[in-house]
Design a protein around this motif. Structure first.
Motif, PDB file in Angstrom:
ATOM      1  N   ARG A 324      -8.621  -5.034 -12.595  1.00 28.44           N
ATOM      2  CA  ARG A 324      -9.388  -3.792 -12.774  1.00 28.44           C
ATOM      3  C   ARG A 324     -10.559  -3.725 -11.799  1.00 28.44           C
ATOM      4  N   SER A 325     -11.195  -4.857 -11.569  1.00 30.46           N
ATOM      5  CA  SER A 325     -12.318  -4.868 -10.631  1.00 30.46           C
ATOM      6  C   SER A 325     -11.856  -4.553  -9.218  1.00 30.46           C
ATOM      7  N   GLU A 326     -10.569  -4.832  -8.956  1.00 34.08           N
ATOM      8  CA  GLU A 326      -9.993  -4.546  -7.644  1.00 34.08           C
ATOM      9  C   GLU A 326      -9.158  -3.265  -7.654  1.00 34.08           C
ATOM     10  N   GLU A 327      -9.175  -2.543  -8.806  1.00 34.92           N
ATOM     11  CA  GLU A 327      -8.405  -1.305  -8.993  1.00 34.92           C
ATOM     12  C   GLU A 327      -6.924  -1.530  -8.732  1.00 34.92           C
ATOM     13  N   LYS A 328      -6.414  -2.656  -9.251  1.00 37.10           N
ATOM     14  CA  LYS A 328      -5.002  -2.995  -9.077  1.00 37.10           C
ATOM     15  C   LYS A 328      -4.316  -3.234 -10.421  1.00 37.10           C
ATOM     16  N   GLN A 329      -4.911  -2.767 -11.533  1.00 40.55           N
ATOM     17  CA  GLN A 329      -4.379  -3.100 -12.843  1.00 40.55           C
ATOM     18  C   GLN A 329      -2.963  -2.570 -13.066  1.00 40.55           C
ATOM     19  N   ASP A 330      -2.555  -1.567 -12.312  1.00 44.96           N
ATOM     20  CA  ASP A 330      -1.204  -1.026 -12.472  1.00 44.96           C
ATOM     21  C   ASP A 330      -0.126  -2.033 -12.071  1.00 44.96           C
ATOM     22  N   PHE A 331      -0.524  -3.093 -11.372  1.00 43.26           N
ATOM     23  CA  PHE A 331       0.451  -4.074 -10.898  1.00 43.26           C
ATOM     24  C   PHE A 331       0.726  -5.176 -11.928  1.00 43.26           C
ATOM     25  N   GLN A 332      -0.040  -5.237 -13.011  1.00 40.96           N
ATOM     26  CA  GLN A 332       0.078  -6.366 -13.938  1.00 40.96           C
ATOM     27  C   GLN A 332       1.320  -6.253 -14.816  1.00 40.96           C
ATOM     28  N   LYS A 333       2.050  -7.363 -14.881  1.00 37.05           N
ATOM     29  CA  LYS A 333       3.243  -7.441 -15.722  1.00 37.05           C
ATOM     30  C   LYS A 333       3.158  -8.676 -16.609  1.00 37.05           C
ATOM     31  N   GLU A 352      -0.586  -5.864 -29.363  1.00 41.36           N
ATOM     32  CA  GLU A 352      -2.019  -5.593 -29.477  1.00 41.36           C
ATOM     33  C   GLU A 352      -2.718  -5.869 -28.147  1.00 41.36           C
ATOM     34  N   VAL A 353      -2.337  -6.953 -27.485  1.00 41.62           N
ATOM     35  CA  VAL A 353      -2.914  -7.254 -26.170  1.00 41.62           C
ATOM     36  C   VAL A 353      -2.477  -6.206 -25.154  1.00 41.62           C
ATOM     37  N   ILE A 354      -1.199  -5.876 -25.166  1.00 44.88           N
ATOM     38  CA  ILE A 354      -0.666  -4.893 -24.215  1.00 44.88           C
ATOM     39  C   ILE A 354      -1.341  -3.544 -24.399  1.00 44.88           C
ATOM     40  N   GLY A 355      -1.470  -3.108 -25.663  1.00 43.16           N
ATOM     41  CA  GLY A 355      -2.076  -1.812 -25.939  1.00 43.16           C
ATOM     42  C   GLY A 355      -3.535  -1.741 -25.538  1.00 43.16           C
ATOM     43  N   ALA A 356      -4.242  -2.863 -25.704  1.00 43.45           N
ATOM     44  CA  ALA A 356      -5.664  -2.876 -25.352  1.00 43.45           C
ATOM     45  C   ALA A 356      -5.877  -2.858 -23.847  1.00 43.45           C
ATOM     46  N   ARG A 357      -4.865  -3.279 -23.102  1.00 42.67           N
ATOM     47  CA  ARG A 357      -5.049  -3.453 -21.662  1.00 42.67           C
ATOM     48  C   ARG A 357      -4.146  -2.571 -20.806  1.00 42.67           C
ATOM     49  N   ASP A 358      -3.223  -1.845 -21.408  1.00 40.74           N
ATOM     50  CA  ASP A 358      -2.330  -0.943 -20.663  1.00 40.74           C
ATOM     51  C   ASP A 358      -1.583  -1.691 -19.562  1.00 40.74           C
TER      52      ASP A 358
END
Length: 670
Positions: A324-333, A352-358
């Motif tokens: 998120r700090s690098e604006e790359k959170q869409d890449f996380q799997k 619950e972890v997935i929902g909290a972090r998208d």
């Protein structure tokens, strides 16, 4: 992350060094992206380089000082004495410059390496300050250059996981080393045909001249009876050894005969911490976050294992913060094993972890049919039999990652052993409080454990009593409480040459002050973590995936092991400092959950309800394949489990795996 092999002539003959390509062929799964070979003669600095059928054309034409120019065809110089082989899984510097074996510019020092040195960028800058120049952007070249600069003391500068073979082509000297905690494997075997073989996996030896698969009786007994693997330098194969974690060997080719001059280069020295609990939590968070950040260095897509437990969820959330700090959170799997049997399913915590972090989540559902169809494959990749079917769940997680083209996964392995995450640590805690004569606190501890975990006082007293016994009484006590732990009737101990009263015990940990610390160290060094890392390595590499374990950054380990025990376990709460450090980072239901599962499967459900006859058939075959090691009583005991006369034991799968392993690898008792 790769597969390595080496052959060293002990009699001056080069006859069997041509088998180096066959060796790396057996471990192709560890590195399907490239292959390379370097053969060294008795003349100083003479190296003949070869590619293979899967060496990319651009590697062959790269023109670097370590680039092969010809394909291996089975012909090598008659005066060859050493051969190095490598299979590459490309993670850093995906260009032809990442090819191995790689060497220093003067072609003196050569390396075949498996692992990752996460601080390679910083080390490279330091080495450039000494005048060294690099042809690649790999950590591999940093290692061999560090050895050229600092000799074997270079190991203390590395932060990561590794197993490697370095060859000094000028002095004809070999240097082999393994990382501090044994994350990456390294095995060796002296062939009666006159050569020493070294490899990432035992199966690489099975195609070599002189190989005979013979059972190591004491280690088989430890596995079957005490649920122990990788607790010594020996393996279940007689004559095959592993270089233990934190050990190395340096020797001239002409000096080695039938043993390696192994020495310990690293000892776990806890860094004593005297600050407050809050200060400890803050430092823990800093160290873990830095460890995760370092282990995100990669030139290929990465992801995380997620079981829904505290350890893997912490890593996933810290990765998410960094992205998120690098604006790359869409890449996380993330990749998770779930179950259709509710009592074994952790999907609610995962979600619950997935929902909290998208996060992009991926799930696999291990089934009994899937296990049966892949059991032989799983055992073959593991090299040795495994303890429970939870290994299969982890296998499917790495397979799922490979299907999604993810090459690097972060995992939570190693936290439980340091942070007292297993329930039996309460017995250790009780014993320490009793020895300190803190009886009021002891009683409160038992009440808290009863409230949070449902463990009654009677069981707590028995747990404490065991850890208070002197060593001379522990064997009889274990025989009383766990009859199957001392010479059970279902195993032929005489056939395995096991003396009466034998029960393996770790050396050294009993001299550590405090029962809790002693058991934590034993878990780290002998009884738990080594086998978990074995399975993790084989499961990931079977699918050409690199697994990284942030909780085993040595700075974090030494910090955790130096904390007061109540910072780790107290008031019925395990992993206290981790829970406090993750406040505001983890969802509260996950941060404060008290049950523990991990990559579990519905093993008992499968045995009792889905395939009792199939399990019985498999066990019958295992008994027959064991050449008398497993006795008929094993089948009789399974029948009692199936009828409900006694609870289902994990030993069932140990028996089945043992027999299947003997069959798959052609292991003979004598």
């Amino acid at each position: 992350m790769c597969g390595i092999a080496a052959l060293i002539s002990l009699n001056g003959s080069s006859e069997h060094l041509t088998e180096i390509a066959a060796m790396t062929g057996t471990i192709r799964h560890r590195g399907p992206d490239d292959e390379g070979f370097a053969v060294f003669t008795q003349a100083p600095k003479v190296a003949v380089l070869f590619g293979g059928s899967e060496t990319p054309d651009e590697v062959m034409s790269a023109g670097l000082h370590y680039s092969p120019k010809q394909a291996f065809c089975g012909t090598i110089p008659e005066d060859a004495v050493v051969a190095l082989g490598h299979r590459r899984l490309s993670i850093l510097d995906l260009s032809p410059a990442g090819h191995q074996p790689i060497c220093t510019p003067d072609r003196r020092y050569w390396i075949a390496y498996n692992g990752e040195i996460y601080n390679y960028t910083e080390l490279r800058a330091e080495l450039e300050g000494y005048g060294h120049r690099f042809a690649s952007h790999t950590d591999t070249e940093v290692i061999v250059t560090a050895y050229a600069q600092w000799g074997r003391d270079c190991l203390h500068r590395f932060n990561g996981m590794w197993a490697f073979v370095i060859y000094d082509a000028e002095e004809q000297k070999v240097f082999v080393a393994r990382d501090r905690y044994g994350i990456k494997p390294l095995y060796y075997w002296f062939s009666p045909e006159g050569f020493l073989a070294i490899a990432s996996e035992i199966k690489a030896f099975t195609i070599l001249p002189g190989w005979k698969a013979r059972l190591n009786g004491p280690r088989a007994y430890d596995y079957l009876v005490s649920n122990l693997l990788d607790h010594t330098r020996e393996t279940l194969f007689q004559g095959v050894y592993q270089l233990p974690a934190g050990e190395a060997a340096e020797f001239r080719v002409e000096d080695v005969e039938s043993t390696l001059p192994v020495y310990r280069w690293y000892r776990l020295e806890p860094q004593q911490f005297s600050g407050t609990f809050d200060a400890a939590a803050a430092e823990f968070r800093r160290l873990l976050n830095d460890s995760v950040h370092l282990r995100m260095r990669s030139d290929v897509p990465g992801g995380s294992c997620l079981s829904g437990g505290l350890d893997s969820s912490s890593i996933v959330c810290l990765v998410n913060d960094t992205l998120r700090s690098e604006e790359k959170q869409d890449f996380q799997k993330t990749f998770s094993a779930c179950s259709h049997v509710k009592e074994y399913d952790e999907r609610e915590f995962i979600d619950e972890v997935i929902g909290a972090r998208d996060i992009q989540a991926h799930y696999t559902y291990p089934s009994f049919d899937m296990l049966l169809s892949q059991l032989d494959d799983l055992i073959w990749h593991q090299d040795e039999p495994f303890k429970t079917t939870s290994i299969f769940a982890q296998w499917l997680v790495f397979r799922l990652a490979a299907e999604q083209r993810v090459k690097v996964l972060l995992d939570g392995q190693g936290a439980d052993e340091q942070l007292c995450g297993y329930l039996w640590f309460f017995g250790c805690r009780y014993a320490d409080l009793f020895r300190a004569a803190d009886l009021t606190r002891l009683w409160k501890e038992m009440q808290a454990v009863k409230s949070l975990h449902g463990i009654p006082e009677t069981r707590s007293l028995a747990m404490m009593g065991y850890y208070l016994l002197p060593p001379s009484l522990k064997r009889p006590a274990m025989k009383y409480f766990q009859a199957d732990c001392v010479r059970p009737s279902w195993i032929n101990a005489d056939l395995l040459a096991i003396p009466r009263g034998y029960l393996w015990q770790p050396n050294g940990s009993s001299s550590v002050p405090g029962v809790t610390q002693s058991i934590a160290l034993a878990q780290m060094l002998y009884t738990s973590l080594p086998s978990l890392l074995h399975w993790e390595d084989r499961n990931s590499m079977a699918h050409s995936v690199e697994s990284r374990v942030p909780f085993l950054d040595y700075r974090l380990v030494e910090f955790i092991m130096g904390l007061p025990e109540e910072y780790r376990i107290d008031a019925g709460v395990t992993k206290r400092v981790l829970r406090e450090a993750m406040k505001g980072i983890l969802p509260e239901n996950v941060r404060m959950r008290m049950d523990k599962m991990g990559f579990y499967t519905a093993e008992e459900h499968w045995i009792r309800h889905e395939g009792p006859e199939i399990v019985r058939k498999l066990l019958r075959e295992a008994v027959d394949a064991s050449e008398g090691v497993l006795k008929e009583e094993a089948v009789e005991r399974l029948d009692r489990m199936l009828s409900g006369e006694e609870p289902v034991s994990p030993q069932v799968w140990r028996w089945i795996c043992f027999g299947q392993w003997m069959k798959i690898f052609g292991v003979r008792v004598a």
